[in-house]
Scaffold this active site. Structure first.
Site, PDB file in Angstrom:
ATOM      1  N   ASP A 184       9.879  44.828  83.083  1.00 29.38           N
ATOM      2  CA  ASP A 184       9.171  44.482  81.962  1.00 29.38           C
ATOM      3  C   ASP A 184       8.191  45.597  81.455  1.00 29.38           C
ATOM      4  O   ASP A 184       8.420  46.822  81.763  1.00 29.38           O
ATOM      5  CB  ASP A 184       8.187  43.301  82.429  1.00 29.38           C
ATOM      6  CG  ASP A 184       8.054  42.545  81.115  1.00 29.38           C
ATOM      7  OD1 ASP A 184       7.083  42.925  80.219  1.00 29.38           O
ATOM      8  OD2 ASP A 184       8.527  41.003  80.919  1.00 29.38           O
ATOM      9  N   HIS A 224       2.874  41.625  77.895  1.00 32.79           N
ATOM     10  CA  HIS A 224       4.166  40.733  78.034  1.00 32.79           C
ATOM     11  C   HIS A 224       4.168  40.523  79.639  1.00 32.79           C
ATOM     12  O   HIS A 224       4.402  39.660  80.084  1.00 32.79           O
ATOM     13  CB  HIS A 224       5.139  41.383  77.616  1.00 32.79           C
ATOM     14  CG  HIS A 224       6.407  40.556  77.640  1.00 32.79           C
ATOM     15  ND1 HIS A 224       7.774  40.829  78.307  1.00 32.79           N
ATOM     16  CD2 HIS A 224       6.747  39.435  76.825  1.00 32.79           C
ATOM     17  CE1 HIS A 224       8.463  39.729  78.360  1.00 32.79           C
ATOM     18  NE2 HIS A 224       7.918  39.033  77.186  1.00 32.79           N
ATOM     19  N   SER A 384      11.628  34.410  77.552  1.00 33.67           N
ATOM     20  CA  SER A 384      10.917  35.106  78.706  1.00 33.67           C
ATOM     21  C   SER A 384      10.106  34.409  79.567  1.00 33.67           C
ATOM     22  O   SER A 384      10.377  34.442  81.141  1.00 33.67           O
ATOM     23  CB  SER A 384      10.267  36.300  78.262  1.00 33.67           C
ATOM     24  OG  SER A 384      10.886  37.434  77.711  1.00 33.67           O
TER      25      SER A 384
END
Length: 690
Positions: A184, A224, A384
């Site tokens: 990520d 994120h 996600s």
């Protein structure tokens, strides 16, 4: 100095001109590719040391992303053939550099793959592709492309079985024996949710951010990854609160990465696994890019090394099979639902769908750790987040049963999911039958699960429309193919059959003249110690029909299929079962070949269940009782109106054309016929096999 002068006299003219560029241009070139000059000095010796390969036509193939804006021309992954030795990989890379230099081109080898797959990553002009494709050992070349993050507390309650629900989410096991790798963005590792639970590795492979004015605020770069780490193992909002995590940075501050960077990250994980083997390993890939053959191949390699890979289906409201790694069969692909168990909509887009999705999970307004501060929380949405939930569930299941294989884990995730809760109207009409109506949930208990017969349905891609077109559905290496069926929206198909391919049985469906294409449907099951075979009877040509039996007394019938070599005016009459008298036989049209799937396994017993209707309808179903698992599904009697038969969870579904336009009569009534199987207790099964 004399030697150096001699080498310089051999340089190709275009390279010499390149080195004589003005100071500003030379400095720019030096800044971008600092080791190019060293490469040029070595080119002549490389040419002298490498024997030229004989000229031959290119047998390798070239691939690139179907979505033009995501392409990254100038960087290529050169994949070598399976048997290529490590030394040959490096030699092939050097040969490419040397031959390119002779033609006046500079190349740069960015990475050589050894542990994940044989090959290398090269920066070069697209003009050299024809040359590279002709090199010895080259299997295929893929142009690099972009991948993207897929994100735009009801979620914990939704995945928890009722017996565990209380005022606070308290899972039965926190996944403490499992390590989760996260590919990520960077992560704010000192956030109270994940502090001490996440180790930030030194791995980083990301592209430059787009735009000259982009500011790399830490909160933006970490957003994120921090949120997903919290969803997986956060103290308060995490699924697997005991799981440890390692993060690899493959996405930049804009949530953008590359296929090549993801490949190098996966190889980093494989190297770590080889150097220091640990217990169960889960890799979470909350990203998606265009379909990539090389990325899917890398996922396959890692999965066969015992790693569980979980990925986002994608947020493009599209067929997940068009994206990678979502389209890789060895990866657990997760779509997103909201608090009402409906597909997530993200503006004009939303969750991906289709046959490449394994199941769905919570993915809208998910509360998790925020990178704004060490105690902040934020809600985010996307596949996600859904994938992070399934990665957490997988970690908890593996902590309880660390010996589970990928196939066993996937089957359990499917078996314990909430079923038939998603409103399928949200999906395109042609995708509704292909998309699993499953929302992930924790198993209430694993007690006795070892003797449960787990099965899942695997659809093939749609075949072409030509008469000889076929479609193939495959099971995972650890699964048994127990039955095979087919489906055509036009109803024009020549049936299906089970056949051996590469040492494994596959399900092949046949299109018919005038058809619009066909899908093959495999019923894939976990059946340890099984001995299965396919018995085939050629067309009888006359009489009541073609029939085939499971001859061995200890073998039971798990599925029937049939196919036609010649069309019967585009109609298809699939095999039927005669449960009275001889339940272990398949009976079909006298002009069709009939195939029976017969298996022997400890404790395995099967029976036939039928549900008929007096007049044709668009759909008829029959389900297996509690404790029994559907292994085979077919139609009776199988008129030209039947589009196909397929399994949905534990239910056999037979579909026919719209009867208002077909002029059907009561003589054309139909039925759904299911074969239901189960495995009895070990002690009882052992006595029967003695």
């Amino acid at each position: 100095m004399g030697t150096v002068s001699s080498r310089r006299s051999w340089w190709p003219l275009p390279l010499l001109l390149l080195l004589l560029l003005g100071p500003a241009g030379a400095r720019a070139q030096e800044d971008e590719d600092g080791d190019y000059e060293e490469l040029v000095l070595a080119l002549r010796s490389e040419e002298d040391g490498l024997a030229e390969a004989p000229e031959h036509g290119a047998t390798a193939t070239f691939h690139r992303c179907a979505k033009d804006p995501w392409r990254l021309p100038g960087t290529y992954v050169v994949v070598l053939k399976e048997e290529t030795h490590r030394s040959q990989s490096e030699r092939t890379a050097r040969r490419l550099q040397a031959q390119a230099a002779r033609r006046g081109y500079l190349t740069k080898i960015l990475h050589v793959f050894h542990d994940l797959l044989p090959g290398f990553l090269v920066k070069m002009s697209g003009d050299l592709l024809e040359l590279a494709l002709k090199l010895p050992h080259v299997d295929y070349i893929e142009e690099d492309s972009s991948v993207f993050a897929q994100s735009i507390p009801w979620n914990l309650e939704r995945i928890t079985p009722p017996r565990y629900r209380a005022d606070e989410y308290q899972p039965p096991d926190g996944g403490s024996l499992v390590e989760v790798y996260l590919l990520d963005t960077s992560i704010q590792s000192d956030h109270r949710e994940i502090e001490g639970r996440v180790m930030v590795t030194d791995f980083e492979n990301v592209p430059e951010e787009d735009g000259t004015r982009f500011h790399r605020q830490a909160s933006k770069c970490d957003s994120h990854g921090t949120h997903l780490a919290g969803v997986v193992s956060g103290r308060d909002a995490g699924v697997a609160k005991g799981a440890s995590m390692r993060s690899l940075r493959v996405l930049n501050c804009q949530g953008k990465g590359t296929v090549s960077g993801t490949l190098i990250g996966l190889e980093f994980i494989r190297k770590s696994q080889l150097v220091q083997p640990v217990g169960p390993l889960v890799v979470l890939m909350p990203l998606a890019g265009g379909y990539s053959r090389v990325l899917n191949a890398a996922c396959q390699r890692l999965a066969r090394a015992g790693v569980v890979l979980v990925t986002a289906a994608g947020n493009f409201r599209d067929d997940a099979c068009l994206y990678s790694p979502a389209s890789a069969p060895e990866v657990i692909t997760v779509g997103a639902t909201n608090a009402q168990d409906q597909p997530v909509t993200l503006g004009t887009l939303g969750t991906n769908f289709g046959r490449c999705v394994d199941l769905f999970a919570p993915g809208e307004d998910i509360i998790g750790a925020s990178s704004d501060c060490s105690t902040c929380f934020v809600s985010q949405s996307g596949t996600s987040q859904a994938a992070a939930h399934v990665a957490g569930i997988a970690a908890m299941m593996l902590s309880v049963e660390p010996e589970l294989t990928l196939a066993e884990l996937r089957q359990r995730l499917i078996h314990f999911s909430a079923k038939d809760v998603i409103n399928e109207v949200w999906f395109p009409e042609d995708q509704r039958v292909l998309t699993p109506n499953l929302v992930a949930a924790l198993p209430p208990s694993t007690h006795g699960a070892g003797w449960q017969l787990f099965c899942r349905t695997v659809w093939s891609a749609h075949s072409g429309p030509t008469r000889m077109a076929t479609a193939i559905a495959r099971c995972a290496p650890d699964e048994e193919l127990l039955s095979c069926s087919s489906f055509s929206r036009s109803g024009k198909r020549r049936g299906e059959r089970m056949e051996a391919q590469g040492g494994k049985l596959v399900c092949r469906a046949h299109n018919a003249f005038g058809g619009e294409g066909v899908c093959a449907i495999a019923r894939c099951c976990l059946l340890p110690q099984a001995n299965c075979s396919v018995h085939t009877a050629p067309p009888a040509g006359s009489g009541m029909g073609t029939r085939v039996l499971c001859h061995q007394q200890v073998h039971v019938l798990t599925g029937c299929s049939s196919h036609w070599e010649v069309e019967d005016l585009g109609t298809h009459k699939p095999p039927v079962l005669r449960p009275r008298g001889q339940p272990n036989q398949c009976v079909g049209h006298r002009e069709a070949s009939i195939h029976a799937s017969c298996c022997r396994a400890p404790g395995l017993e099967c029976k036939v269940k039928e549900h008929g209707i007096p007049a044709p309808q668009e759909q008829v179903t029959v389900a297996c009782e509690e404790g029994w698992t559907l292994t085979g599904c077919s139609a009776l009697p199988g008129t030209s109106h039947v589009l196909g038969a397929y399994a949905v969870d534990n239910t056999c579904v037979v579909r026919s054309r719209d009867i208002s336009t077909t002029g059907s009569t009561s003589e054309e009534a139909m039925a759904a016929v299911a074969i239901c199987c189960r495995r009895r207790h070990l002690a009882q099964a052992s006595q029967e096999l003695q």
